[in-house]
Write an enzyme that holds these catalytic residues in place. Structure first.
Site, PDB file in Angstrom:
ATOM      1  N   SER A 102       0.816  -1.213   0.000  1.00  0.00           N
ATOM      2  CA  SER A 102       0.000   0.000   0.000  1.00  0.00           C
ATOM      3  C   SER A 102       0.857   1.274   0.000  1.00  0.00           C
ATOM      4  CB  SER A 102      -0.936   0.002   1.217  1.00  0.00           C
ATOM      5  OG  SER A 102      -0.214  -0.187   2.404  1.00  0.00           O
ATOM      6  N   ASN A 143      -3.485   6.527  -0.409  1.00  0.00           N
ATOM      7  CA  ASN A 143      -2.832   6.752   0.883  1.00  0.00           C
ATOM      8  C   ASN A 143      -2.000   8.026   0.903  1.00  0.00           C
ATOM      9  OD1 ASN A 143      -3.943   4.637   2.286  1.00  0.00           O
ATOM     10  ND2 ASN A 143      -2.395   3.183   1.624  1.00  0.00           N
ATOM     11  N   HIS A 203      -2.976  -3.259  -5.499  1.00  0.00           N
ATOM     12  CA  HIS A 203      -3.266  -2.861  -4.124  1.00  0.00           C
ATOM     13  C   HIS A 203      -4.760  -3.042  -3.840  1.00  0.00           C
ATOM     14  CE1 HIS A 203      -3.662   0.543  -0.953  1.00  0.00           C
ATOM     15  NE2 HIS A 203      -3.545  -0.635  -0.376  1.00  0.00           N
ATOM     16  N   GLU A 233      -6.236  -0.526  -6.680  1.00  0.00           N
ATOM     17  CA  GLU A 233      -5.236   0.372  -7.271  1.00  0.00           C
ATOM     18  C   GLU A 233      -4.224  -0.486  -8.032  1.00  0.00           C
ATOM     19  OE1 GLU A 233      -4.317   4.495  -4.922  1.00  0.00           O
ATOM     20  OE2 GLU A 233      -3.748   2.695  -3.863  1.00  0.00           O
TER      21      GLU A 233
END
Length: 694
Positions: free
Chosen positions: A410, A481, A431, A443
């Protein structure tokens, strides 16, 4: 190629919609239908007309290529076409296969008769775009299937199989195959038997019990709609089918349709609709790029994430080789997967036979050699680069040439991970978000050497496993993130400034989030962010400066899993509880930083948290990490709980006006001691100055 094919079969004219891929009702097709109808009506040798899309699809509704263009409402518009069909002096029979959705079903409702394949899908899903059926659907459907069934179908937007409408005026005949031939035979019978031309507009909706039902529906829908305007407007327009003459009902429906088109909620929903279709396309990779065959998948790690990832592939019938380092961990992982499937079976989602079929697709192993024939491997091991290096070195040694090697990281650098192999072109990031068998976001992280066919295969695979797949470039935290870090920093800075965590959470929940940032932190585990901050400090070679969250972690308060974090959690108590210990820790932190707490408004809370997301999103876009602004919206809607009615952070910024966003950011950046991240991103400033949007 013409948008409508006209063919004569004896006394019948067959009008076939021809606007691939879904026979979208664009201007050329609408014009073609009217021209074909007029030709058939003028021909004395033609006794009846069949309208069809062929054996695969009737029509998916509006042509998305015309959304927002003058052609979408250019004459003949859809109501004009339907009126022409309905008023035809010869029988018009719709032959429905595949999908008849939205305007496609409204088109069929304008015909005198309908013959459908039993497995055809019929629906009016406009409410999902913040709209209502705008071409007579709210008036004709109740006349075809009854008030209650029509209202439920329109308000939910959920499609149903044609077979479920047997015995209603929506379908006159149901067939298993050859729907066009069946419709032609029906048309000939209609002429021979002199069947009256049934116009749904002439049917009266039974009014007995309607008032009580409609009031119940209004109350129920209002509670469920949570402020969205479209569902309630759907109820009112369907109510008009009972209380108003047909033409007045049509007039009110059309007015409500255009009113909803102008709402921010509908603009947001249509933005998301377009974004989802754009996300699967990369400008530099041709649509016809050959794909790699993915017949078997390897997954490393049978924990929560690895098990969830495995289930995505088991669900579509793809065998999975599941690797763990210890038998106990492997057994525990298999038991969790089985328990998840057993729970689905108890809820009636799948059968017990399907549970066994899916479990039988797993090959458990403790040996990397079991991956020698897999087509794709996804690792879900601990987030440390030295651990990833060991994994990818072993995969490089055992996997066959052409196998795709994917990391579920991540945060970590995919280019560095790819460099651990002799085949960096086969490496990318996949991800998944936890729980991976439920969360819709995927992702897909593109390394600098990732091959085009690997990317194309990953995007296609994302669709297969029913994920919203968004491509990200390589940076710390990728799209989601990385933006989240700024959102979290803004929330934490507000606590330091004087706001309480519970005030911030409540303000963000009123904005539309299911949970505010501090409740989410407790749910995810505060120790994850703590570890990340320590890692970043170590990588930068600077001392780690503990945040308030880090201070909580130092006390062993990691969130819900330890019973305490920002809040205290008690067994049997749904709501998190505030604690004086946390208040005191925050006060001590402020004091140590020399901060005198000030009053913070809820409006400021929302502005800072959301505009921090937007500003970082603009930087990500300018750097080419995201292909398009709407990709960042999809990430936030599907992975981070951003309120769907607002269309994502970048869409919301457009609604607020980018000049207003820049002005607020400059105000935040000008405060004494403000973090440099508050400086407006150059792309954001440029778009605002040019009067543009993302």
């Amino acid at each position: 190629m013409t948008a409508l094919d006209y063919a004569v079969h004896g006394p019948l004219a067959v009008l076939t919609l021809n606007n691939p891929p879904v026979n979208g009702l664009g201007h050329a097709l609408r014009s073609g239908i009217v021209a074909g109808l007029d030709r058939a009506l003028a021909d004395p040798t033609i006794t009846a007309i069949v309208l069809t899309g062929g054996e695969k699809i009737f029509s998916g509704g509006a042509d998305v290529k015309e959304f927002g263009t003058p052609k979408s409402s250019m004459s003949p518009n859809l109501p004009d076409v339907i009126r022409a069909l309905e008023n035809a002096s010869k029988p018009v029979v719709a032959a429905i296969a595949g999908h008849a959705l939205g305007g496609g079903l409204e088109l069929a409702l304008g015909c005198h008769f309908r013959v459908a394949k039993k497995d055809a899908t019929l629906g009016l899903p406009e409410v999902k775009l913040g709209l209502l059926p705008g071409a007579g659907g709210t008036q004709r459907l109740p006349r075809a299937i009854g008030l209650e069934a029509a209202l439920n179908m329109i308000v939910s937007g959920a499609p149903q199989k044609a077979a479920s409408f047997a015995g209603t005026a929506l379908v006159d005949e149901l067939v298993d195959t050859d729907v066009v031939a069946a419709a032609m035979a029906f048309a000939e019978r209609a002429v021979k038997d002199k069947l009256p031309l049934r116009r749904l507009r002439d049917v009266k909706v039974p009014s007995a019990g309607a008032d009580a039902f409609l009031q119940f529906a209004r109350n129920s829908v209002k509670a469920a709609a949570k402020g969205l305007p479209a569902p309630l407007q759907c109820v009112e327009c369907v109510a008009d089918s009972v209380t108003q003459p047909f033409d007045e009902g049509l007039k009110r429906e059309r007015a409500a349709f255009f009113a909803l088109m102008a709402t921010p909620e509908s603009r947001a929903a249509r933005h998301v609709f377009a974004a989802e279709r754009a996300a699967g396309k990369l400008p530099d990779i041709p649509a016809d790029t050959p794909l790699r065959a993915i017949k078997t998948v390897g997954v490393i790690g049978a924990g929560t994430m690895g098990g969830g990832i495995s289930m995505n592939f088991l669900n579509i019938g793809t065998p999975v080789v599941l690797l763990e380092t210890a038998q106990e961990a492997l057994d525990r992982g298999l038991a969790t997967i089985r328990r998840n499937y057993e729970n689905s079976a108890k809820r009636g989602k799948i059968t017990q036979e399907q549970v066994e079929q899916r479990m039988a697709l797993i090959t458990p192993t403790l040996d990397y050699a079991a991956f020698k024939n897999v087509d794709l491997v996804i690792e879900a091991v601990f987030e440390q680069m030295d651990v990833k290096e060991k994994v990818f070195t072993q995969l490089d040694a055992v996997c066959k040439p052409g196998a795709i090697l994917a990391s579920n990281t991540s945060y970590l650098d995919i280019n560095t991970i790819a460099s651990f192999t002799k085949r960096p072109h086969d490496v990318l990031g996949l991800h998944f978000f936890s729980p991976a068998n439920i969360m819709k976001l995927l992702e897909i992280v593109r390394g600098e050497k990732t091959a085009d066919d690997v990317m194309a295969t990953a995007l296609a695979l994302g669709k297969q496993i029913k994920k919203v797949a968004v491509v990200s470039g390589v940076c710390d935290g990728f799209i989601g993130n990385r933006m989240l870090a700024r959102y979290g920093a803004a929330a934490n800075a507000l606590v330091v400034a004087g706001a309480a965590p519970q005030q911030i959470d409540k303000a963000m929940e009123r904005f539309g989030y299911a949970m505010g940032p501090f409740r989410v932190g407790d749910l995810a585990g505060l120790d994850i962010g703590w570890a990340t901050r320590k890692r970043k400090a170590a990588e930068a070679g600077v001392p780690h400066e503990p945040t308030i969250a880090d201070k909580l972690c130092e006390l062993g308060r990691f969130g819900q899993k330890t019973g305490a974090g920002w809040y205290r959690y008690e067994a049997g108590v749904r709501e998190p509880q505030t604690e004086a210990l946390v208040d005191n820790l925050i006060a001590d932190y402020r004091s140590a930083k020399g901060v005198t707490p000030r009053k913070v408004s809820d409006e400021e809370v929302v502005e800072r948290c959301i505009y921090a997301l937007v500003n970082e999103g603009a930087r990500i876009l300018a750097e080419g990490i995201a292909v398009r602004a709407s990709d960042a919206d999809l990430v936030y809607l599907n992975g981070y709980g951003f309120p769907a009615r607002r269309g994502g952070p970048m869409c919301h910024a457009n609604e607020m006006g980018l000049a207003n966003v820049v002005r607020a950011l400059r105000r935040f950046a000008a405060e004494p001691g403000a973090d440099a991240s508050w400086q407006p991103a150059p792309l954001l400033v440029q778009l605002a100055e040019e009067g543009k949007t993302f």
